[in-house]
Design a protein around this motif. Sequence first.
Motif, PDB file in Angstrom:
ATOM      1  N   ILE A  25      -6.439  -4.238   1.171  1.00  0.00           N
ATOM      2  CA  ILE A  25      -6.319  -3.900  -0.203  1.00  0.00           C
ATOM      3  C   ILE A  25      -5.117  -4.881  -0.758  1.00  0.00           C
ATOM      4  O   ILE A  25      -4.057  -5.174  -0.200  1.00  0.00           O
ATOM      5  CB  ILE A  25      -5.679  -2.510  -0.371  1.00  0.00           C
ATOM      6  N   ARG A  26      -5.419  -5.539  -1.907  1.00  0.00           N
ATOM      7  CA  ARG A  26      -4.605  -6.443  -2.265  1.00  0.00           C
ATOM      8  C   ARG A  26      -4.603  -6.396  -4.112  1.00  0.00           C
ATOM      9  O   ARG A  26      -5.239  -5.888  -4.789  1.00  0.00           O
ATOM     10  CB  ARG A  26      -4.954  -7.920  -2.075  1.00  0.00           C
TER      11      ARG A  26
ATOM     12  N   HIS B 247       2.652  -6.311  -0.577  1.00  0.00           N
ATOM     13  CA  HIS B 247       1.704  -7.068  -1.065  1.00  0.00           C
ATOM     14  C   HIS B 247       0.282  -6.788  -0.757  1.00  0.00           C
ATOM     15  O   HIS B 247      -0.872  -6.828  -1.596  1.00  0.00           O
ATOM     16  CB  HIS B 247       1.912  -8.617  -0.670  1.00  0.00           C
ATOM     17  N   TYR B 248       0.351  -6.314   0.559  1.00  0.00           N
ATOM     18  CA  TYR B 248      -1.038  -6.002   0.802  1.00  0.00           C
ATOM     19  C   TYR B 248      -1.316  -4.603   1.704  1.00  0.00           C
ATOM     20  O   TYR B 248       0.054  -4.130   2.222  1.00  0.00           O
ATOM     21  CB  TYR B 248      -1.721  -7.203   1.838  1.00  0.00           C
ATOM     22  N   ILE B 249      -2.285  -4.148   1.894  1.00  0.00           N
ATOM     23  CA  ILE B 249      -2.586  -2.916   2.851  1.00  0.00           C
ATOM     24  C   ILE B 249      -3.614  -3.121   3.755  1.00  0.00           C
ATOM     25  O   ILE B 249      -4.821  -3.296   3.252  1.00  0.00           O
ATOM     26  CB  ILE B 249      -2.732  -1.574   2.115  1.00  0.00           C
ATOM     27  N   ILE B 250      -3.404  -3.430   4.930  1.00  0.00           N
ATOM     28  CA  ILE B 250      -4.243  -3.843   5.863  1.00  0.00           C
ATOM     29  C   ILE B 250      -5.092  -2.477   6.624  1.00  0.00           C
ATOM     30  O   ILE B 250      -4.370  -1.725   7.078  1.00  0.00           O
ATOM     31  CB  ILE B 250      -3.910  -4.764   7.114  1.00  0.00           C
ATOM     32  N   CYS B 251      -6.450  -2.237   6.736  1.00  0.00           N
ATOM     33  CA  CYS B 251      -7.056  -1.369   7.029  1.00  0.00           C
ATOM     34  C   CYS B 251      -7.944  -1.496   8.143  1.00  0.00           C
ATOM     35  O   CYS B 251      -8.571  -2.534   8.120  1.00  0.00           O
ATOM     36  CB  CYS B 251      -7.951  -0.442   5.946  1.00  0.00           C
ATOM     37  N   ARG B 252      -7.984  -0.639   9.164  1.00  0.00           N
ATOM     38  CA  ARG B 252      -9.018  -0.740  10.248  1.00  0.00           C
ATOM     39  C   ARG B 252      -9.810   0.553  10.161  1.00  0.00           C
ATOM     40  O   ARG B 252      -9.440   1.578   9.989  1.00  0.00           O
ATOM     41  CB  ARG B 252      -8.286  -0.815  11.609  1.00  0.00           C
ATOM     42  N   VAL B 253     -11.350   0.258  10.402  1.00  0.00           N
ATOM     43  CA  VAL B 253     -12.157   1.288  10.223  1.00  0.00           C
ATOM     44  C   VAL B 253     -12.484   1.810  11.556  1.00  0.00           C
ATOM     45  O   VAL B 253     -12.428   0.967  12.796  1.00  0.00           O
ATOM     46  CB  VAL B 253     -13.436   0.774   9.495  1.00  0.00           C
ATOM     47  N   LYS B 254     -13.061   2.842  11.912  1.00  0.00           N
ATOM     48  CA  LYS B 254     -13.538   3.585  13.064  1.00  0.00           C
ATOM     49  C   LYS B 254     -14.482   3.042  13.504  1.00  0.00           C
ATOM     50  O   LYS B 254     -15.000   2.610  14.687  1.00  0.00           O
ATOM     51  CB  LYS B 254     -13.519   5.050  12.837  1.00  0.00           C
ATOM     52  N   ASP B 255     -15.605   2.874  12.643  1.00  0.00           N
ATOM     53  CA  ASP B 255     -16.775   2.052  12.979  1.00  0.00           C
ATOM     54  C   ASP B 255     -17.102   0.756  12.220  1.00  0.00           C
ATOM     55  O   ASP B 255     -17.054   0.874  11.210  1.00  0.00           O
ATOM     56  CB  ASP B 255     -18.049   3.134  12.749  1.00  0.00           C
TER      57      ASP B 255
ATOM     58  N   TYR C 152      -6.317 -15.920  -9.354  1.00  0.00           N
ATOM     59  CA  TYR C 152      -6.436 -17.309  -8.712  1.00  0.00           C
ATOM     60  C   TYR C 152      -6.774 -16.843  -7.198  1.00  0.00           C
ATOM     61  O   TYR C 152      -6.717 -15.619  -6.771  1.00  0.00           O
ATOM     62  CB  TYR C 152      -4.782 -17.975  -8.760  1.00  0.00           C
ATOM     63  N   PRO C 153      -7.154 -17.875  -6.308  1.00  0.00           N
ATOM     64  CA  PRO C 153      -7.527 -17.319  -5.093  1.00  0.00           C
ATOM     65  C   PRO C 153      -6.420 -16.968  -4.022  1.00  0.00           C
ATOM     66  O   PRO C 153      -5.415 -17.777  -3.895  1.00  0.00           O
ATOM     67  CB  PRO C 153      -8.139 -18.950  -4.485  1.00  0.00           C
ATOM     68  N   LEU C 154      -6.563 -15.677  -3.643  1.00  0.00           N
ATOM     69  CA  LEU C 154      -5.457 -15.107  -2.925  1.00  0.00           C
ATOM     70  C   LEU C 154      -6.044 -14.782  -1.742  1.00  0.00           C
ATOM     71  O   LEU C 154      -7.009 -14.297  -1.654  1.00  0.00           O
ATOM     72  CB  LEU C 154      -5.125 -14.068  -3.728  1.00  0.00           C
ATOM     73  N   SER C 155      -5.246 -15.073  -0.575  1.00  0.00           N
ATOM     74  CA  SER C 155      -5.639 -14.455   0.830  1.00  0.00           C
ATOM     75  C   SER C 155      -4.190 -13.988   1.463  1.00  0.00           C
ATOM     76  O   SER C 155      -3.201 -13.817   0.718  1.00  0.00           O
ATOM     77  CB  SER C 155      -6.060 -15.770   1.660  1.00  0.00           C
ATOM     78  N   LEU C 156      -4.183 -13.479   2.519  1.00  0.00           N
ATOM     79  CA  LEU C 156      -3.004 -13.096   3.253  1.00  0.00           C
ATOM     80  C   LEU C 156      -2.023 -14.086   3.522  1.00  0.00           C
ATOM     81  O   LEU C 156      -0.677 -13.685   3.676  1.00  0.00           O
ATOM     82  CB  LEU C 156      -3.594 -12.503   4.637  1.00  0.00           C
ATOM     83  N   PHE C 157      -2.325 -15.227   3.345  1.00  0.00           N
ATOM     84  CA  PHE C 157      -1.327 -16.292   3.512  1.00  0.00           C
ATOM     85  C   PHE C 157      -0.686 -16.668   2.020  1.00  0.00           C
ATOM     86  O   PHE C 157       0.250 -17.305   1.975  1.00  0.00           O
ATOM     87  CB  PHE C 157      -2.010 -17.829   3.877  1.00  0.00           C
TER      88      PHE C 157
ATOM     89  N   ASN D 140       3.296  -6.941  -6.358  1.00  0.00           N
ATOM     90  CA  ASN D 140       3.225  -6.137  -5.680  1.00  0.00           C
ATOM     91  C   ASN D 140       2.124  -5.273  -5.769  1.00  0.00           C
ATOM     92  O   ASN D 140       1.523  -5.054  -6.775  1.00  0.00           O
ATOM     93  CB  ASN D 140       4.584  -5.445  -5.587  1.00  0.00           C
ATOM     94  N   ILE D 141       1.907  -4.182  -4.916  1.00  0.00           N
ATOM     95  CA  ILE D 141       0.754  -3.106  -4.945  1.00  0.00           C
ATOM     96  C   ILE D 141       1.595  -1.781  -6.026  1.00  0.00           C
ATOM     97  O   ILE D 141       2.473  -1.289  -5.495  1.00  0.00           O
ATOM     98  CB  ILE D 141       0.472  -2.755  -3.685  1.00  0.00           C
ATOM     99  N   GLN D 142       0.832  -1.657  -6.918  1.00  0.00           N
ATOM    100  CA  GLN D 142       1.323  -0.756  -8.058  1.00  0.00           C
ATOM    101  C   GLN D 142       0.625   0.713  -7.435  1.00  0.00           C
ATOM    102  O   GLN D 142      -0.283   0.800  -6.730  1.00  0.00           O
ATOM    103  CB  GLN D 142       0.569  -1.111  -9.263  1.00  0.00           C
ATOM    104  N   LYS D 143       1.449   1.504  -7.681  1.00  0.00           N
ATOM    105  CA  LYS D 143       1.273   3.037  -7.183  1.00  0.00           C
ATOM    106  C   LYS D 143       1.099   3.033  -5.666  1.00  0.00           C
ATOM    107  O   LYS D 143      -0.120   3.613  -5.190  1.00  0.00           O
ATOM    108  CB  LYS D 143       0.107   3.622  -8.043  1.00  0.00           C
ATOM    109  N   TYR D 144       1.997   2.167  -4.987  1.00  0.00           N
ATOM    110  CA  TYR D 144       1.690   2.158  -3.614  1.00  0.00           C
ATOM    111  C   TYR D 144       1.457   3.405  -2.688  1.00  0.00           C
ATOM    112  O   TYR D 144       0.612   3.714  -2.014  1.00  0.00           O
ATOM    113  CB  TYR D 144       2.770   1.286  -2.999  1.00  0.00           C
ATOM    114  N   THR D 145       2.315   4.463  -2.996  1.00  0.00           N
ATOM    115  CA  THR D 145       2.340   5.641  -2.223  1.00  0.00           C
ATOM    116  C   THR D 145       0.918   6.386  -2.486  1.00  0.00           C
ATOM    117  O   THR D 145       0.356   6.853  -1.754  1.00  0.00           O
ATOM    118  CB  THR D 145       3.632   6.459  -2.663  1.00  0.00           C
TER     119      THR D 145
END
Length: 461
Positions: free
Chosen positions: A30-31, A268-276, A36-41, A56-61
């Motif tokens: 989530i970014r 800046h980012y929220i990194i997610c892992r999925v179960k499947d 402009y081209p945006l990556s985790l870097f 920054n991520i708005q309404k983060y909570t």
Amino acid sequence: MMILANSIFDGTATGIKSSFISSFTGDIVIRPKVDYPLSLFGDETPATGDFSDIPNIQKYTEVKEFIESMPEISCTASQISHPVVLNFNGEHTTTIFFGVNFENYLSVMDGIRIIDSIPYSDVNKENCIMMSKNFIDFLEKDVYAKVKLGDMIQVVVKTPMSYNIRSAKLVAIYEYKSENSVLDKISLVNSELLLDLMGKADSSAPIEEIGSEYQNLLDSDIDLDSLFCDSDGVPETFSEPEVVSEPELPEKAEVVAASDDDDDEYWHYIICRVKDESVKLTKLIILRLNKYFSDSNIPLEAVNWRTAAGLSAQYLYWIRLVFNIGIFIILVTGFIVVNSTLTISSIDRIRETGTMRAIGASRNFIGGQYLFETMILTFVSGILGCILGALFVKILNMISITFTNSYLILLFGGTKLVTSISLSNIRQCFILVVLLTLWGWYYPVRIALGTSPVKAMQGGS
């Protein structure tokens, strides 16, 4: 050739994907939505990218609670990114700092293995840094800086107004399960340090308690008037201060209230892992998240691991695409040769075709005969091709080819060539066989049926 090439590409794609997902991208990121081209870097715009300030991520909570409420999401980690300069006795080198919560981040990124560490804590807000073993080897080889656990490293970040300089203690050395030069330019730090370097840390300092030696002064009986006397005990005289009139306020002063969207957290980012980790399920989750952001009018977007990795993963995709195009050209060239052979064969049998038509054979019967013969040739050769391709794949795995060149390691997703045959690979090859069958049948049968029976019986065309 298709079986062999696709098995190599499938194996390398799987290696790169698993390496990136388990090491720094996760399955979904989530970014902020930017132009402009945006990556985790960070901003990957050539020449000017280092000067962009990532929002920054708005309404983060609210966003984080919604993501964690999804049953398909197994875990999340928040991150800040910023390029920095490391200073070693006058020698400088650049790296990318990922500001994270160490404990949470390492639990999400199971592709990171701690080699050595000293006691540290995310709670005490100490300036800490973690580096990969490969990056430390690079520092010793190219920057001539010997770094060991417990050393204080000077970090410099350029801000719009000045330079911020801080020191951080090296508390851990780690390595990745899959070697990849893209990952070597990453260093992990606690988020408070990176925010401080970026000039976005909380400016409210804690109130310190007054020491006992100064507390006695407050408790003693002191005549306040004596503080304003000269050395002889005579009170000093002061002139009356000039009275300055207060500026008049406008009749209707506008009061700017703090926005409800302001959040105490800065990420800046929220990194997610999925179960499947299936591709289809990941795409559905991304669609659902983007719909939620759009409906809630939140300027965020969800992207997959390849997009989150940026140019470091995109150009590998294009290199493999060029390889695929090259193999396709070779296959087309081979097919033209085979098709010419089938055409010559149909011309040699044109008298036979004319005789069959003269005794009553229909055009559909003759066309079906040619189609059946072509199908036998293509399907038998297709099956043999799959068997030979699988045999070559097995031989490659037995040989165990390894790489030392950094570009090859980056391209193939590791130091070892890994090949794997999937059912989708075989299915694609048989679809290609069917298409080649129809293509190889149409032109020869058109020549055979385009000649009148009388001319065909005479051997003409």
